[in-house]
Enzyme design. Structure first.
Site, mmCIF file in Angstrom:
data_model
loop_
_atom_site.group_PDB
_atom_site.id
_atom_site.type_symbol
_atom_site.label_atom_id
_atom_site.label_comp_id
_atom_site.label_asym_id
_atom_site.label_seq_id
_atom_site.Cartn_x
_atom_site.Cartn_y
_atom_site.Cartn_z
ATOM 1 N N ASP A 137 40.463 13.328 -48.799
ATOM 2 C CA ASP A 137 39.321 12.643 -48.168
ATOM 3 C C ASP A 137 38.626 13.559 -47.189
ATOM 4 O OD1 ASP A 137 40.091 9.416 -48.593
ATOM 5 O OD2 ASP A 137 41.737 10.848 -48.613
ATOM 6 N N ASP A 176 21.122 -7.399 -6.976
ATOM 7 C CA ASP A 176 21.810 -6.111 -7.078
ATOM 8 C C ASP A 176 23.297 -6.292 -7.399
ATOM 9 O OD1 ASP A 176 19.670 -4.504 -6.701
ATOM 10 O OD2 ASP A 176 20.333 -3.608 -4.820
ATOM 11 N N GLY A 181 27.835 6.122 -44.438
ATOM 12 C CA GLY A 181 26.605 6.849 -44.695
ATOM 13 C C GLY A 181 26.429 7.096 -46.176
ATOM 14 N N MET A 182 27.540 7.464 -46.832
ATOM 15 C CA MET A 182 27.458 7.778 -48.256
ATOM 16 C C MET A 182 27.152 6.517 -49.056
ATOM 17 S SD MET A 182 30.218 9.724 -50.550
ATOM 18 C CE MET A 182 30.770 10.899 -49.365
#
Lengths: 466, 508
Positions: B294, B36, B429-430
């Protein structure tokens, strides 16, 4: 010299405050090993957070591992354990359809005296799925012993005779064959003709598949056929255990499994050192051969050849000292191998020492020390980590093999460390993998050699107290 | 019983230990079974801590279970008191040992008779509260203990500091980017001409706690940790509380304005408007980013936010107000404080989700198909499976949340960091999509395949299977080494034996 006058190993038990990982850790490797299993850890948030955070298994294991998290109602017995477990296991069966559900009991189920062994057969009958109960709790066990509790439980599930002929089995598995279309059979083909006629032999201990193949091949070279492994890759393929089946362990932390195999299944245990390091592997094979009356072939050459191949690494550690704080019960085997490599070992900490199951290993350790002309290590069971740190400070060993909690602070004080847990997870068994042990052991030394001109040995301000 | 695969917040004792081990020269004794005590591993590994974690487990084993702890806990407390002379020893059970129902307060009282330092039992219900609530409670308990002690001894300093000053409450070990936030908040206070009276609990000494009331106000940057302490100080010492998280340009300004109000109410005469304006328009890059081309491209993109209250609320506001991103879902796992969260994010998102069930969030993400996720490590994992980029904005902590470089989340530099995080999440992502369209530009893999196809060596079935078990990133190397070995020795076929012999020979 007779046995009496030889220096004896010095055993000590500190019963101190020590740290190891929780035995439920075994889930991390067993769910991978037994491919059709589902592990259900019945415990608290503390258990779950450990597996998630310290072991990092949860996220990847999700499909075949879960927590049954005990809540206040469970603790105060307001809820019915059977109904609760039935609800969870039905869901697991519906969603995942495993061949077996392994209940991992924890400290909490021990304390609230949840009768897992009593509940399992009832639920097993009701749900129609095998339920194996292992009490991998920290009250009784340390780290790797969790595997021991699971294998001991599974030993009771091994069939006592081959259920049907191979053809019938193949027939029944026709659908499975279709599903696994294109997947080649992975086991080493065992042709009867290449083997000596010997009684059935079953190996116990969970090893990654490549190591299983490796050890199988080593024994095959001696004409020894392995009839099965506990655990097998699938729960449905557990080995047949008959009265008189010979069993041999591959890991030093499996004493309960050994006892269960002997007492409950009437198997014959081959007590050998463990196949760790070329010396241990040779001794392990020789012992198995001797039991079957086989004259081992080419082992000495093989061992010599492995030592030869590791010479560049052994050079680095010869004459250096290594201190084991104690964590995974592999300590005796590793110490014996490193002494054979030319190291000295002042102390071996170990969470639990079964002198009978590890008897052959201890004898080999003693012999190795004599052969190498080095003092015998002190073996400290349940060491006190704080006292150990004082001893480390006094001895200043060249390497400390320790749990993860102490590694960074020791490094900051100029003491080389290696995580003990790496030896648990790395493939270290057999001749071929011996070099990998030294790869781990020498890494801090090689790293320091690479950085030696920078003069960054101590990275804490004052002589910090440990 | 609850089927659980993942936990967003840890168990209570982790919260208590985070507070105890954050303080300087405070030791914690855990009354717990073996295993623990992994808190020590977490702290040592995640924080890359140089010092030994000041936490010792007094092991509960079968023996203790059978006979009770008897002298064990008391002995361990007094032993640690002698060994390390800590100012304070905090005793805590875990979920497991708390059900043993031993009278731990009695152990503490007995140990206190002998110990030179103070001894305290962490007062937390291990089945009702989680890590965050327990941390909040333990900090308040320690603060109250020392203020009470000082008052009894007549040791409480009178009055306020001469210059405006602040207590920053809630910076702790194993907190999400807490170490960097600490530095950024110190800088911000210095810029505002505000002295730091105390930062607690991180690196603070318990002896300094009696000076807390001398500060002009308390700042609680994270809602999860410090509110109880700040409320206690408000009620008992009439100290004003600023609980606006300075995360993002807008909220940082709102926090500073609130500080200004609090200071001026106490007779200071500060005007932070020029500072806010200078930072916002000319120094910080975050406000400029919002107006840049942007950011324009991010307008209306869908995002899901999930985390603890502090970070999820702040992130939702930043995405929605400062970047024009469409937050389709904002969620928190702080169920115990759900009302506050709804109130904070209600107007900035389509839906609110309050849940501790990771599958519920994963399903929502799959359904909503956002362009990006801002969540915890769990959502990052979900995003990987769904091929949606994810920026990690909240605990549970992970080794990646302890970068060596400076990466705060609060203040003006924090706002810059968040811009990077958001922008990189979306652009990556792009990029992924572009790669998909053009079939990628990394052809290395293909060449390797062509080369091995020419190989004159025959791998038998077992060896091939074995080779496939070798992890992908070294498989090529193993294959090459084995084939080289086989050629050198004149083998035509590669069998398992040849493979292992090669491994032994090459030592790879």
């Amino acid at each position: 010299m007779t046995a009496d006058t030889q220096p004896q190993l010095n055993f000590d038990c500190e019963t101190g405050n020590y740290h190891t990982f929780c035995p439920i850790s075994c889930v991390a490797w067993l769910y991978q090993k037994i491919e059709d299993s589902f592990f259900l850890v019945i415990g608290t948030k503390t258990c779950g957070y450990f597996l998630q955070n310290a072991m990092g298994v949860m996220i990847f294991a999700e499909p075949r591992y879960a927590m049954a998290e005990l809540e206040e109602g469970d603790i105060s017995a307001q809820l019915n354990d059977y109904e609760e477990l039935k609800r969870l296991c039905s869901q697991i069966k519906r969603d995942r359809n495993p061949s077996v559900i392994v209940w991992i009991g924890t400290c909490t189920t021990e304390i609230i005296k949840m009768d897992l062994e009593g509940l399992a057969p009832k639920l097993e009958a009701e749900l129609g799925i095998p339920i194996v109960v292992a009490r991998a709790n920290g009250l009784d066990y340390a780290f790797t012993q969790g595997e021991d509790t699971v294998l001991a439980a599974m030993a009771n599930r091994c069939p006592s005779q081959a259920p049907e002929t191979e053809e019938a089995k193949a027939d029944r598995n026709a659908i499975q064959k279709l599903l696994t279309f294109g997947r080649k059979k992975e086991e080493v083909q065992q042709e009867a003709s290449e083997y000596v006629d010997h009684p059935p032999l079953v190996l116990f201990g969970s090893l990654p598949d490549p190591v299983v193949t490796n050890l199988t091949l080593e024994l095959k070279k001696q004409g020894i056929k392995i009839d099965g492994w506990l655990p097998a890759k699938r729960f449905t393929e557990l080995p047949v255990l008959q009265e008189g089946t010979y069993v041999v362990g591959v890991n030093p932390f499996l004493s309960r499994t050994a006892t269960t195999l002997m007492r409950r299944r009437k198997c014959k245990l081959i007590g050998a050192p463990f196949p760790i390091g070329p010396d241990g592997t040779r001794a392990w094979i020789e012992k198995i051969c001797s039991v079957f009356g086989i004259e081992p072939q080419g082992l000495a050459e093989r061992e010599a050849q492995i030592w030869q191949g590791m010479e560049d690494y052994t050079q680095l550690i010869r004459g250096k000292s290594v201190f084991f704080m104690g964590d995974n019960l592999l300590e005796i085997s590793l110490a014996r191998f490193l002494i054979r490599c030319g190291m000295t070992v002042p102390e071996i900490g170990i969470p639990y020492m079964d002198k009978r199951y590890q008897g052959a290993e201890l004898a080999l350790l003693q012999k190795t020390c004599q052969d190498m002309g080095v003092p015998l290590p002190t073996i400290v069971e349940k060491p006190d980590n704080y006292n150990q740190l004082q001893r480390i400070q006094a001895l200043h060993p060249d390497l400390v093999i320790t749990g993860m909690a102490h590694a960074n602070p020791l490094e900051a004080r100029g003491i080389n460390t290696k995580w003990s847990v790496e030896f648990t997870f790395a493939q270290i068994h057999g001749f071929t993998n011996a070099r990998d042990i030294l790869e781990l052991v020498t890494r801090p030394l090689r790293r320091n050699h690479a950085l030696k001109d920078l003069g960054w040995e101590k990275l804490v301000r004052e002589e910090a107290t440990v | 019983m609850k089927l659980a695969y993942w936990m967003y917040a840890g168990p209570a004792h982790i919260g208590t230990l985070r507070i105890a081990s954050s303080f300087k020269n405070v030791h914690a004794i855990m009354h717990a079974p073996l295993g623990d005590d992994y808190f020590n591993v977490m702290r040592s590994m995640l924080e890359r801590e140089r010092d030994f974690t000041p936490v010792t487990a007094s092991i509960v084993d079968r023996d203790v279970l059978a006979r009770g702890s008897q002298e064990k806990v008391v002995d361990n407390i007094t032993r640690k008191d002698l060994e390390e002379h800590p100012d304070l020893i905090v005793l805590t059970p875990t979920c497991t040992s708390s059900i043993l129902q031993e009278d731990l307060q009695n152990f503490v009282d007995r140990a206190q008779l002998e110990a030179k330092g103070d001894v305290l039992l962490a007062d937390v219900n291990h089945y009702r509260v989680n890590e965050l609530q327990a941390a909040d409670r333990t900090l308040q308990q320690i603060v109250e203990f020392y203020l009470h002690k000082a008052r009894k001894k007549g040791d409480l300093p009178e009055g306020k500091t001469e210059q405006p000053s602040v207590n920053i409450i809630g910076i702790s070990t194993l907190g999400f980017h807490n170490n960097h936030d600490r530095t950024e908040l110190k800088r911000l206070m210095a810029d505002l001409g505000i002295q730091i009276n105390a930062i607690i609990p991180d690196a603070a000494s318990v002896h300094e706690l009696k000076n807390l009331p001398r500060a002009w106000f308390n700042l609680v940057p994270y809602r999860e940790l410090g509110m109880m302490t700040a409320r206690y100080l408000q009620e008992n010492f009439d100290m004003p509380l600023v609980d606006i998280t300075p995360m993002g340009i807008v909220e940082t300004a709102r926090c500073i304005r609130r500080i200004q109000q609090v200071l001026n109410q106490q007779g200071a005469n500060v005007d932070y408007e020029p500072f806010i304006d200078e930072q916002t328009r000319f120094i910080s890059q975050a406000a400029w980013f919002s107006r840049s081309i942007d950011c324009q491209n991010l307008t209306g993109k869908k995002a899901v936010v999930f985390g603890d209250n502090t970070h999820a609320a702040a992130m939702t506001k930043i995405l929605s107000r400062e970047m024009g991103i469409h937050v389709v879902l904002a969620g928190t796992y702080c169920k115990y404080d759900a009302e506050w969260f709804r109130e904070q994010v209600g107007e900035y998102c389509d839906q609110v989700l309050i849940s501790e069930d990771n599958a519920e969030i994963a399903d929502a993400i799959a359904r909503l198909e956002p362009a990006a996720i801002f969540g915890t490590q769990m959502e990052r994992h979900v995003g990987k499976r769904l091929d949606i980029p994810c920026g990690v904005i909240a605990a549970p902590i992970h080794i990646q949340n302890f970068p060596v470089g400076y990466k705060p989340f609060v203040g003006y530099e924090g706002a810059n960091q968040i811009v990077d995080l958001v922008y990189n999440s979306f652009t990556l992502g792009m990029e992924d999509h572009l790669l998909e369209i053009f079939g990628g530009h990394d052809t290395k893999e293909v060449i390797t395949k062509a080369v091995s196809a020419d190989s004159d060596l025959n791998w038998n079935r077992e060896a091939m299977t074995e080779l496939n078990k070798v992890p992908g990133f070294v498989r090529g190397k193993v294959k090459r080494n084995t084939e080289k070995f086989a050629r050198d020795r004149g083998f035509n076929e590669i069998t398992l034996e040849v493979m292992y012999a090669a491994k032994e020979a090459v030592g790879a």
